[in-house]
Design an enzyme around this catalytic site. Structure first.
Site, short mmCIF file in Angstrom:
data_model
loop_
_atom_site.label_atom_id
_atom_site.label_comp_id
_atom_site.label_asym_id
_atom_site.label_seq_id
_atom_site.Cartn_x
_atom_site.Cartn_y
_atom_site.Cartn_z
N ASP A 12 0.86 -1.19 0.00
CA ASP A 12 0.00 0.00 0.00
C ASP A 12 0.90 1.23 0.00
OD1 ASP A 12 -2.39 1.64 0.41
OD2 ASP A 12 -1.71 1.89 2.48
N SER A 13 0.28 2.39 -0.21
CA SER A 13 1.03 3.64 -0.16
C SER A 13 1.53 3.93 1.26
CB SER A 13 0.13 4.79 -0.62
OG SER A 13 -1.06 4.81 0.15
N CYS A 75 -4.20 -1.27 -1.93
CA CYS A 75 -4.36 0.17 -2.07
C CYS A 75 -5.29 0.40 -3.25
CB CYS A 75 -2.99 0.80 -2.35
SG CYS A 75 -3.05 2.56 -2.74
N GLU A 154 -6.96 8.77 10.18
CA GLU A 154 -5.67 8.66 10.88
C GLU A 154 -5.74 9.30 12.27
OE1 GLU A 154 -2.29 9.70 8.47
OE2 GLU A 154 -2.84 8.20 6.96
N CYS A 186 -11.34 3.40 -0.58
CA CYS A 186 -10.04 3.88 -0.11
C CYS A 186 -9.76 3.12 1.17
CB CYS A 186 -10.09 5.39 0.16
SG CYS A 186 -8.62 6.02 0.99
N HIS A 188 -8.55 3.79 3.92
CA HIS A 188 -8.83 4.43 5.22
C HIS A 188 -10.31 4.46 5.58
CE1 HIS A 188 -4.76 5.81 4.65
NE2 HIS A 188 -4.77 6.56 5.73
N1 DGL Z 1 -4.17 3.77 0.33
C1 DGL Z 1 -4.75 4.81 -0.50
C2 DGL Z 1 -5.95 4.24 -1.26
O1 DGL Z 1 -6.56 3.27 -0.87
C3 DGL Z 1 -5.14 6.02 0.32
C4 DGL Z 1 -4.00 6.87 0.80
C5 DGL Z 1 -3.22 7.51 -0.33
O2 DGL Z 1 -3.71 8.47 -0.99
O3 DGL Z 1 -2.11 7.07 -0.60
O4 DGL Z 1 -6.31 4.75 -2.28
#
Ligand code: DGL
Length: 274
Positions: A12-13, A75, A154, A186, A188
Site C-alpha cells: 500500500d502507499s 491500495c 488517521e 479507499c 482508510h
Molecule cells: N491507500 C490509499 C488508497 O486506498 C489512500 C491513501 C493515499 O492516498 O495514498 O487509495
C-alpha cells in the site's frame, strides 16, 4: 520453506492497507504475510498514474524478492491505475481491490445505483465504474473523492462530529440520487464506517473492498493448491519506507491488533523488476 508456506505479499502507499491486511488475516489465519507500506512516498491518491505505477512496480519487485506466493495490491489508488502493469511484470498471481469490491457492490445492489468514494486518483481513473459497467451495463454509478477522510481516519475520528459534517457534505449528492450501495473505495474509509453508515442510513449497504479481496485471495490460493497447511503461528512482517510519527498507534487501530516485526527499508534498497 515449502511452496504453500511462502508468504502472501501486500503493499500500500502507507498504513491504510493494514485495513486490507486485517481482512486477509481474518480470512486466512494460517498464512504468513509480508506487508510493504510506502510511508516515505504516501499519499498516492493525489499523484499521477505514471508515478503511482512506478512506485507500485517497485513495491511488487520488493515483495517478490521476499519470496511471496501472491501479491495483493492493498491500495485502491494503486489497484486502479497499476494493476495490469504489476500483473505483467510479476511472476506470481496479483490481486487488486477494485474487481472484488465492484463484484461485492453488484451482488449487494437492488436498484443498480451505486456510490463510490475514494481518492482523487481512484475516482479520476473511473476504475470502479468501469468494473461495474462491464458486468452491469445499465448500472448507475455516482463517484466522489473524499480527501479529508484520510486525515480523519488517521486521527481516529470515526465518531467525531467533524466526521459527520464532512460525511454529510460528501455524500449529499449521491444520496439524492438514491444510491442503495456505497463502495468505501479507499483503504482508510472503513475506519470511518460508523459515521458513513449513520449518514448513509440503513437503506444503503456499505462495501469494504478489503473483505471481498481477502475472499478472492483465499479462493485463488485454494484453486492453485497454495493455501498454507502448516498449523504453526504465522509470521507477519511489516516493511516501511519511513517511520512516520504515530505509526504504531495508527497502524494498530487500522490492523485491529498489536503491530510487531516492523522494519525500515529505504527507498534506495527497493529493487526494480529486471
Ligand atoms: N491507500 C490509499 C488508497 O486506498 C489512500 C491513501 C493515499 O492516498 O495514498 O487509495
Amino acid at each position: 520453506m515449502t511452496e504453500r508456506s511462502r508468504p502472501i505479499g501486500l503493499f500500500d502507499s502507507g498504513i491504510g492497507g493494514l485495513t486490507v491486511a486485517r481482512q486477509v488475516m481474518r480470512a486466512m489465519p494460517h498464512e504468513n504475510i509480508m506487508y510493504f507500506g510506502d510511508t516515505a512516498r504516501v499519499p498516492y491518491g493525489s499523484k499521477s498514474s505514471e508515478t503511482v505505477t512506478g512506485y507500485s512496480l517497485q513495491a511488487a519487485a520488493f515483495l517478490e524478492s521476499l519470496g511471496v506466493k501472491m501479491i495483493i495490491i492493498a491500495c485502491n489508488t494503486a489497484s486502479a491505475v497499476a494493476l495490469h502493469h504489476v500483473r505483467s511484470a510479476a511472476s506470481v498471481p496479483v490481486i487488486g481491490v477494485i474487481e472484488p469490491g465492484a463484484r461485492a457492490a453488484i451482488d449487494a445492489t437492488k436498484a443498480g445505483i451505486i456510490g463510490v468514494i475514494g481518492t482523487e486518483g481512484t475516482v479520476r481513473s473511473e476504475a470502479y465504474q468501469k468494473a461495474i459497467m462491464e458486468r452491469v451495463p445499465d448500472a448507475r454509478v455516482h463517484s466522489r473523492p473524499c480527501p479529508v477522510f484520510v486525515s480523519l481516519a488517521e486521527e481516529g475520528m470515526s465518531h467525531h462530529p467533524a466526521t459527520l459534517i464532512m460525511t454529510r457534505e460528501y455524500l449529499a449528492p449521491m444520496l439524492s440520487q438514491s444510491i442503495d450501495t456505497l463502495i468505501m473505495g479507499c483503504t482508510h474509509y472503513p475506519i470511518l464506517a460508523p459515521s458513513i453508515g449513520e449518514v448513509a442510513g440503513e437503506s444503503v449497504t456499505l462495501i469494504d473492498p478489503g473483505v471481498a479481496t481477502a475472499e478472492e485471495a483465499h479462493r485463488k490460493l485454494r484453486d492453485l493448491d497454495l493455501l498454507n497447511d502448516a498449523t504453526s503461528l504465522p509470521r507477519h512482517e511489516f516493511y516501511l519506507s519511513d517511520f512516520p510519527h504515530k505509526f504504531i498507534e495508527v497502524g494498530e487501530r487500522f490492523l485491529g491488533h498489536e503491530l510487531h516485526h516492523v522494519h525500515r527499508i529505504t527507498l534506495d534498497e527497493l529493487p526494480h523488476f529486471s
